[in-house]
Design an enzyme around this catalytic site. Structure first.
Site, PDB file in Angstrom:
ATOM      1  N   ASP A  86       0.825  -1.093   0.023  1.00 37.02           N
ATOM      2  CA  ASP A  86       0.109  -0.022  -0.123  1.00 37.02           C
ATOM      3  C   ASP A  86       0.811   1.358   0.039  1.00 37.02           C
ATOM      4  OD1 ASP A  86      -2.612   1.185   0.362  1.00 37.02           O
ATOM      5  OD2 ASP A  86      -1.706   2.011   2.457  1.00 37.02           O
ATOM      6  N   GLU A 116      -1.368  -1.033  -6.302  1.00 39.76           N
ATOM      7  CA  GLU A 116      -2.493  -0.601  -6.701  1.00 39.76           C
ATOM      8  C   GLU A 116      -2.314   0.321  -7.993  1.00 39.76           C
ATOM      9  OE1 GLU A 116      -6.226   0.227  -3.979  1.00 39.76           O
ATOM     10  OE2 GLU A 116      -4.321   1.034  -3.044  1.00 39.76           O
ATOM     11  N   CYS A 168     -13.566  -9.624   8.558  1.00 42.66           N
ATOM     12  CA  CYS A 168     -15.038  -9.703   8.523  1.00 42.66           C
ATOM     13  C   CYS A 168     -15.707  -9.383   7.192  1.00 42.66           C
ATOM     14  CB  CYS A 168     -15.909  -9.259   9.742  1.00 42.66           C
ATOM     15  SG  CYS A 168     -15.860  -7.220   9.575  1.00 42.66           S
ATOM     16  N   CYS A 178     -13.965  -1.146  13.202  1.00 41.09           N
ATOM     17  CA  CYS A 178     -14.990  -1.815  12.540  1.00 41.09           C
ATOM     18  C   CYS A 178     -16.286  -2.152  13.458  1.00 41.09           C
ATOM     19  CB  CYS A 178     -14.416  -3.235  11.916  1.00 41.09           C
ATOM     20  SG  CYS A 178     -15.440  -4.195  10.845  1.00 41.09           S
ATOM     21  N   CYS A 205     -17.531  -4.966  13.782  1.00 41.53           N
ATOM     22  CA  CYS A 205     -17.098  -6.193  14.716  1.00 41.53           C
ATOM     23  C   CYS A 205     -16.563  -6.014  15.749  1.00 41.53           C
ATOM     24  CB  CYS A 205     -16.475  -7.065  13.897  1.00 41.53           C
ATOM     25  SG  CYS A 205     -14.824  -6.649  13.111  1.00 41.53           S
ATOM     26  N   ASP A 241      -3.519   1.393   6.585  1.00 45.21           N
ATOM     27  CA  ASP A 241      -2.487   1.211   5.449  1.00 45.21           C
ATOM     28  C   ASP A 241      -2.208  -0.386   5.677  1.00 45.21           C
ATOM     29  OD1 ASP A 241      -2.537   3.784   4.908  1.00 45.21           O
ATOM     30  OD2 ASP A 241      -0.775   4.491   6.148  1.00 45.21           O
TER      31      ASP A 241
END
Length: 399
Positions: free
Chosen positions: A186, A270, A325, A341, A343, A350
């Site tokens: 990343d 990417e 998740c 998150c 969860c 990153d």
């Protein structure tokens, strides 16, 4: 498969050799401007283009004329290459890749010329036709057959030779990459690169570090009188600072990309919209990081070392997607370096993106037949949770 490799060495000519190099660059500029004017005048008179054969014949006649007889002392291939450069300029113009060719100026253009053959390197010296052997700072051996050589003087007054060589790469399928030897990367500005293995590379910020020196040198240049020797010295001082920044950046990128290619069988990155990022308020930092150059080096080095490179679509939600998740955080902003998150997990933005990039890259390698999908126990290696999120809202990835 035939590939190209480029070598660039600094030259160390004597004063007499440097004068001859400048004369050859001047001859190339003269022939380029003559050919450009000849093609323009011929088209205006005949409404059609002049053939390359006729233009080459006229160049031979030009060298026989008394006022231009000095062209006989210049390498003939150099002059023919100038005609090819004019032809390529018109071709790029007609194919809408560049503007209409313009005349070369001695003040605007850096002295340069190209010789397609008969240039060779031996024992720390380069042979230049019509000049002889010129010393160079040869930092590495040339293990390929050279095809052409370009000689150019940069803004600091130093001459460089760029040799283009060709070598044969075996045209056989690449060996499959093991998932444990594949890394996701990343790229960003807070951290230049975060690897899925957990490693982080801090941004070097070479331009930022030299910004004060550059400002002082630019101010000193602006105060000098145009055409004076002091102004020329100030211009060279400014160019030397820029050169140091460029060399440090290239050294950092080459060391990092070489380390990655040698350490992993597969690399996943990417497809960033660098042009769009360069139009934001982070433009200076984006240019300083040279993310496009990082990708370019990875692309050719993975080919040379027979490694795999997977490029993920720029709209893949690598930062917003929880790697465990599969939840999507649509409210994630650029300022959120850590987020929680639904969860309950606390996620490093990153590192999470690097893991997701690796998983998505493995999908590409598996689809292309370049990666193994089972571990030693026969269990599935790559997660399948992302497949149920294929229709999620796409993310425009901004660093």
């Amino acid at each position: 498969m035939l590939l190209r490799k480029v070598y660039r060495f600094q030259m160390r000519p004597t004063k007499a050799q440097e004068e001859l190099l400048c004369q050859m660059a001047g001859a190339k500029r003269f022939v380029f401007n003559w050919a450009l004017a000849r093609r323009r005048d011929f088209y205006e008179a005949n409404k059609e283009g002049i053939s390359a054969k006729q233009l080459s014949s006229e160049l031979t006649d030009l060298k026989k004329q008394p006022e231009t007889g000095w062209l006989k002392g210049v390498d003939s291939q150099l002059l023919q290459q100038a005609l090819k450069d004019v032809d390529r300029s018109f071709k790029n113009f007609f194919e809408k890749r560049s503007r209409f060719p313009r005349f070369k100026s001695r003040k605007r253009e850096m002295p340069s010329f190209r010789i397609p053959q008969r240039v060779k390197v031996e024992d720390g010296k380069v042979y230049v036709p019509k000049i002889g052997w010129v010393r160079i700072r040869q930092s590495q051996d040339i293990d390929c057959k050279t095809k052409s050589a370009t000689f150019k003087r940069d803004a600091t007054g130093k001459w460089y030779v760029t040799l283009t060589a060709e070598f044969e790469m075996p045209d056989v399928p690449l060996p499959p990459a093991k998932p444990e030897n594949v890394v996701g990367i990343d790229l960003g500005l807070k951290d230049f690169a975060v690897l899925s293995s957990g490693e982080r590379e801090a941004p070097p910020k070479h331009y930022r570090a030299a910004e004060k020196k550059l400002k002082r040198a630019q101010r000193a240049l602006s105060r000098k009188q145009k055409g004076s020797k002091n102004r020329d010295r100030a211009r060279q001082q400014l160019a030397r600072i820029h050169q140091k920044v460029r060399n440090k950046r290239q050294d950092f990128l080459h060391k990092m990309t070489t380390s990655l290619v040698r350490g992993y069988e597969g690399i996943c990155i990417e497809d960033l919209s660098l042009k769009g990022m360069a139009r934001t308020k982070l433009a200076k930092s984006v240019s300083d990081a040279a993310l496009g150059e990082f990708r370019r080096q990875l692309e050719y080095k993975t080919v040379w070392h027979r490694k795999h490179l997977a490029v993920i679509d720029r709209f893949f939600p690598s930062s917003k997607l929880h790697m465990e998740c599969g939840a999507i955080n649509d409210a994630l902003t650029l300022a959120d370096r850590v987020w929680t998150c639904a969860c309950g997990a606390v996620i490093d933005r990153d590192l999470n993106a690097a893991h997701n990039i690796k998983v998505e890259g493995l999908k590409q390698l598996v689809a292309a037949g370049h990666a193994e999908t089972l571990n030693a126990c026969g269990a599935q290696v790559r997660p399948t949770l992302i497949s149920r999120h294929s229709a999620v809202k796409q993310e425009s990835h901004v660093l």
